[in-house]
Design a protein around this motif. Structure first.
Motif, PDB file in Angstrom:
ATOM      1  N   PHE A 150       8.489  63.293 -36.596  1.00  0.00           N
ATOM      2  CA  PHE A 150       9.754  62.618 -36.042  1.00  0.00           C
ATOM      3  C   PHE A 150       9.750  62.836 -34.361  1.00  0.00           C
ATOM      4  CE2 PHE A 150      14.015  63.986 -34.010  1.00  0.00           C
ATOM      5  CZ  PHE A 150      14.663  62.571 -34.238  1.00  0.00           C
ATOM      6  N   MET A 151       9.346  63.875 -33.799  1.00  0.00           N
ATOM      7  CA  MET A 151       9.300  64.031 -32.408  1.00  0.00           C
ATOM      8  C   MET A 151       8.077  63.230 -31.886  1.00  0.00           C
ATOM      9  SD  MET A 151      11.296  66.598 -31.684  1.00  0.00           S
ATOM     10  CE  MET A 151      10.953  67.485 -30.263  1.00  0.00           C
ATOM     11  N   GLN A 152       7.068  62.972 -32.664  1.00  0.00           N
ATOM     12  CA  GLN A 152       6.097  61.706 -32.392  1.00  0.00           C
ATOM     13  C   GLN A 152       6.785  60.361 -32.074  1.00  0.00           C
ATOM     14  OE1 GLN A 152       2.002  61.551 -33.488  1.00  0.00           O
ATOM     15  NE2 GLN A 152       2.018  63.653 -34.083  1.00  0.00           N
ATOM     16  N   GLU A 153       7.642  60.000 -33.180  1.00  0.00           N
ATOM     17  CA  GLU A 153       8.320  59.060 -33.087  1.00  0.00           C
ATOM     18  C   GLU A 153       9.237  58.764 -32.022  1.00  0.00           C
ATOM     19  OE1 GLU A 153      11.023  56.182 -36.050  1.00  0.00           O
ATOM     20  OE2 GLU A 153      10.441  58.163 -36.842  1.00  0.00           O
ATOM     21  N   LEU A 154       9.964  59.868 -31.681  1.00  0.00           N
ATOM     22  CA  LEU A 154      10.714  59.937 -30.424  1.00  0.00           C
ATOM     23  C   LEU A 154      10.098  59.533 -29.035  1.00  0.00           C
ATOM     24  CD1 LEU A 154      13.110  63.201 -30.109  1.00  0.00           C
ATOM     25  CD2 LEU A 154      13.829  60.742 -30.365  1.00  0.00           C
ATOM     26  N   LEU A 155       8.759  60.235 -28.823  1.00  0.00           N
ATOM     27  CA  LEU A 155       7.927  59.806 -28.019  1.00  0.00           C
ATOM     28  C   LEU A 155       7.526  58.372 -27.936  1.00  0.00           C
ATOM     29  CD1 LEU A 155       5.743  63.283 -27.848  1.00  0.00           C
ATOM     30  CD2 LEU A 155       7.514  62.526 -26.087  1.00  0.00           C
ATOM     31  N   GLY A 156       7.174  57.975 -29.042  1.00  0.00           N
ATOM     32  CA  GLY A 156       6.498  56.329 -29.316  1.00  0.00           C
ATOM     33  C   GLY A 156       7.657  55.466 -28.964  1.00  0.00           C
ATOM     34  N   CYS A 157       9.070  55.781 -29.061  1.00  0.00           N
ATOM     35  CA  CYS A 157       9.973  54.978 -28.808  1.00  0.00           C
ATOM     36  C   CYS A 157      10.425  55.243 -27.326  1.00  0.00           C
ATOM     37  CB  CYS A 157      11.253  55.311 -29.545  1.00  0.00           C
ATOM     38  SG  CYS A 157      11.115  54.918 -31.228  1.00  0.00           S
ATOM     39  N   GLY A 158       9.935  56.118 -26.471  1.00  0.00           N
ATOM     40  CA  GLY A 158      10.105  56.424 -25.037  1.00  0.00           C
ATOM     41  C   GLY A 158      11.345  57.404 -24.886  1.00  0.00           C
ATOM     42  N   GLY A 159      11.753  58.135 -26.063  1.00  0.00           N
ATOM     43  CA  GLY A 159      12.764  59.025 -25.829  1.00  0.00           C
ATOM     44  C   GLY A 159      13.876  58.696 -26.676  1.00  0.00           C
ATOM     45  N   LEU A 160      14.926  59.572 -26.789  1.00  0.00           N
ATOM     46  CA  LEU A 160      15.843  59.697 -27.635  1.00  0.00           C
ATOM     47  C   LEU A 160      16.968  58.458 -27.560  1.00  0.00           C
ATOM     48  CD1 LEU A 160      17.554  61.354 -29.837  1.00  0.00           C
ATOM     49  CD2 LEU A 160      18.712  62.327 -28.134  1.00  0.00           C
ATOM     50  N   MET A 161      17.396  57.922 -26.514  1.00  0.00           N
ATOM     51  CA  MET A 161      18.096  56.795 -26.257  1.00  0.00           C
ATOM     52  C   MET A 161      17.364  55.603 -26.783  1.00  0.00           C
ATOM     53  SD  MET A 161      20.807  58.227 -25.346  1.00  0.00           S
ATOM     54  CE  MET A 161      21.946  56.748 -24.869  1.00  0.00           C
ATOM     55  N   ASN A 162      16.289  55.262 -26.897  1.00  0.00           N
ATOM     56  CA  ASN A 162      15.522  54.253 -27.203  1.00  0.00           C
ATOM     57  C   ASN A 162      15.435  54.334 -28.724  1.00  0.00           C
ATOM     58  OD1 ASN A 162      15.190  53.154 -24.738  1.00  0.00           O
ATOM     59  ND2 ASN A 162      13.160  54.025 -24.374  1.00  0.00           N
ATOM     60  N   PHE A 163      15.080  55.693 -29.301  1.00  0.00           N
ATOM     61  CA  PHE A 163      15.170  55.971 -30.391  1.00  0.00           C
ATOM     62  C   PHE A 163      16.274  55.556 -31.384  1.00  0.00           C
ATOM     63  CE2 PHE A 163      15.674  58.648 -34.187  1.00  0.00           C
ATOM     64  CZ  PHE A 163      14.907  58.277 -35.130  1.00  0.00           C
ATOM     65  N   ALA A 164      17.502  55.883 -30.563  1.00  0.00           N
ATOM     66  CA  ALA A 164      18.988  55.837 -31.345  1.00  0.00           C
ATOM     67  C   ALA A 164      19.199  54.331 -31.352  1.00  0.00           C
ATOM     68  CB  ALA A 164      19.838  56.610 -30.560  1.00  0.00           C
ATOM     69  N   ALA A 165      18.805  53.574 -30.376  1.00  0.00           N
ATOM     70  CA  ALA A 165      18.860  52.195 -30.219  1.00  0.00           C
ATOM     71  C   ALA A 165      18.220  51.505 -31.423  1.00  0.00           C
ATOM     72  CB  ALA A 165      18.691  51.610 -28.917  1.00  0.00           C
ATOM     73  N   LYS A 166      16.985  52.079 -31.389  1.00  0.00           N
ATOM     74  CA  LYS A 166      16.231  51.183 -32.636  1.00  0.00           C
ATOM     75  C   LYS A 166      16.806  51.440 -34.018  1.00  0.00           C
ATOM     76  CE  LYS A 166      11.974  52.450 -34.895  1.00  0.00           C
ATOM     77  NZ  LYS A 166      11.028  53.524 -35.121  1.00  0.00           N
ATOM     78  N   GLU A 167      17.115  52.683 -34.325  1.00  0.00           N
ATOM     79  CA  GLU A 167      17.949  53.237 -35.455  1.00  0.00           C
ATOM     80  C   GLU A 167      19.190  52.129 -35.649  1.00  0.00           C
ATOM     81  OE1 GLU A 167      16.752  55.435 -38.056  1.00  0.00           O
ATOM     82  OE2 GLU A 167      14.896  55.006 -36.658  1.00  0.00           O
ATOM     83  N   ALA A 168      20.120  51.907 -34.770  1.00  0.00           N
ATOM     84  CA  ALA A 168      21.229  51.414 -34.813  1.00  0.00           C
ATOM     85  C   ALA A 168      20.795  50.034 -35.165  1.00  0.00           C
ATOM     86  CB  ALA A 168      21.993  51.430 -33.512  1.00  0.00           C
ATOM     87  N   LYS A 169      19.724  49.406 -34.451  1.00  0.00           N
ATOM     88  CA  LYS A 169      19.312  47.909 -34.775  1.00  0.00           C
ATOM     89  C   LYS A 169      18.988  47.696 -36.379  1.00  0.00           C
ATOM     90  CE  LYS A 169      16.094  44.444 -32.794  1.00  0.00           C
ATOM     91  NZ  LYS A 169      14.853  44.148 -32.075  1.00  0.00           N
ATOM     92  N   ASN A 170      18.222  48.728 -36.669  1.00  0.00           N
ATOM     93  CA  ASN A 170      17.844  48.675 -38.040  1.00  0.00           C
ATOM     94  C   ASN A 170      18.628  49.151 -39.178  1.00  0.00           C
ATOM     95  OD1 ASN A 170      15.272  47.842 -37.041  1.00  0.00           O
ATOM     96  ND2 ASN A 170      14.384  50.113 -36.754  1.00  0.00           N
ATOM     97  N   ALA A 171      19.926  49.571 -38.719  1.00  0.00           N
ATOM     98  CA  ALA A 171      20.965  49.930 -39.645  1.00  0.00           C
ATOM     99  C   ALA A 171      21.559  48.852 -40.346  1.00  0.00           C
ATOM    100  CB  ALA A 171      21.980  50.910 -39.004  1.00  0.00           C
TER     101      ALA A 171
END
Length: 165
Positions: A144-165
């Motif tokens: 999960f932490m690697q995924e955060l890093l891969g997305c460029g951080g928490l805000m980008n991760f959250a945006a990705k998750e919102a888009k996929n919801a």
């Protein structure tokens, strides 16, 4: 983003957030502005010497001091690919992952010397000193932490998750 390779810059113990980015520059939260002054009070020439992909290796308690997110933002914006230290201040540790800056705890980090090239394998939990050919082991970063890093951080991760919801 499972492997990071770069040139090492060394800093000592107790590098606080004011040494990472001095308070006098916090009139802006623009990453490019902050990058111009990163680590300036620890090494005045560092902002002009650091290159994209370089890695900081420091002593104990890196990132102590304030809880400002400006410190990991400045490092990342300057092109620092990762920070390795025996310990990190807990708030800096969390802020770094939230901002997408990889950090690694390595007990004997002081063995890695400025100017050497190292490769960090996130999946294997290893740091290979390409100069000395010595390999160090750290606890791998959870997926999960690697995924955060891969997305460029928490805000980008959250945006990705919102888009996929």
């Amino acid at each position: 983003m499972n492997k990071i390779t770069g040139k090492v810059w060394n800093f000592g113990s107790n590098i606080d957030t004011d040494l990472i980015i001095a308070a006098r520059y916090l009139n802006s939260s623009d990453p490019d502005h902050l990058a111009k002054y990163v680590m300036e009070d620890a090494d005045p020439d560092f902002p002009s010497k650091v290159q994209p992909g370089d890695i900081i290796v420091a002593g104990e308690n890196f990132g102590c001091g304030s809880s400002r997110e400006h410190a990991p933002i400045a490092l990342k914006a300057a092109g620092v690919a990762a920070v390795i230290a025996p310990t990190f201040a807990r708030i800096f540790y969390r802020n770094a992952f939230n901002m997408g800056l990889p950090i690694f705890e390595l007990e004997n980090a002081e063995e890695i010397i400025e100017g050497q090239e190292i490769s960090i394998d996130l999946d294997e939990g290893t740091i290979q000193n390409n100069t000395t050919e010595k390999t160090y082991k750290f606890t791998p970063i959870p997926p999960f932490m690697q995924e955060l890093l891969g997305c460029g951080g928490l805000m980008n991760f959250a945006a990705k998750e919102a888009k996929n919801a």
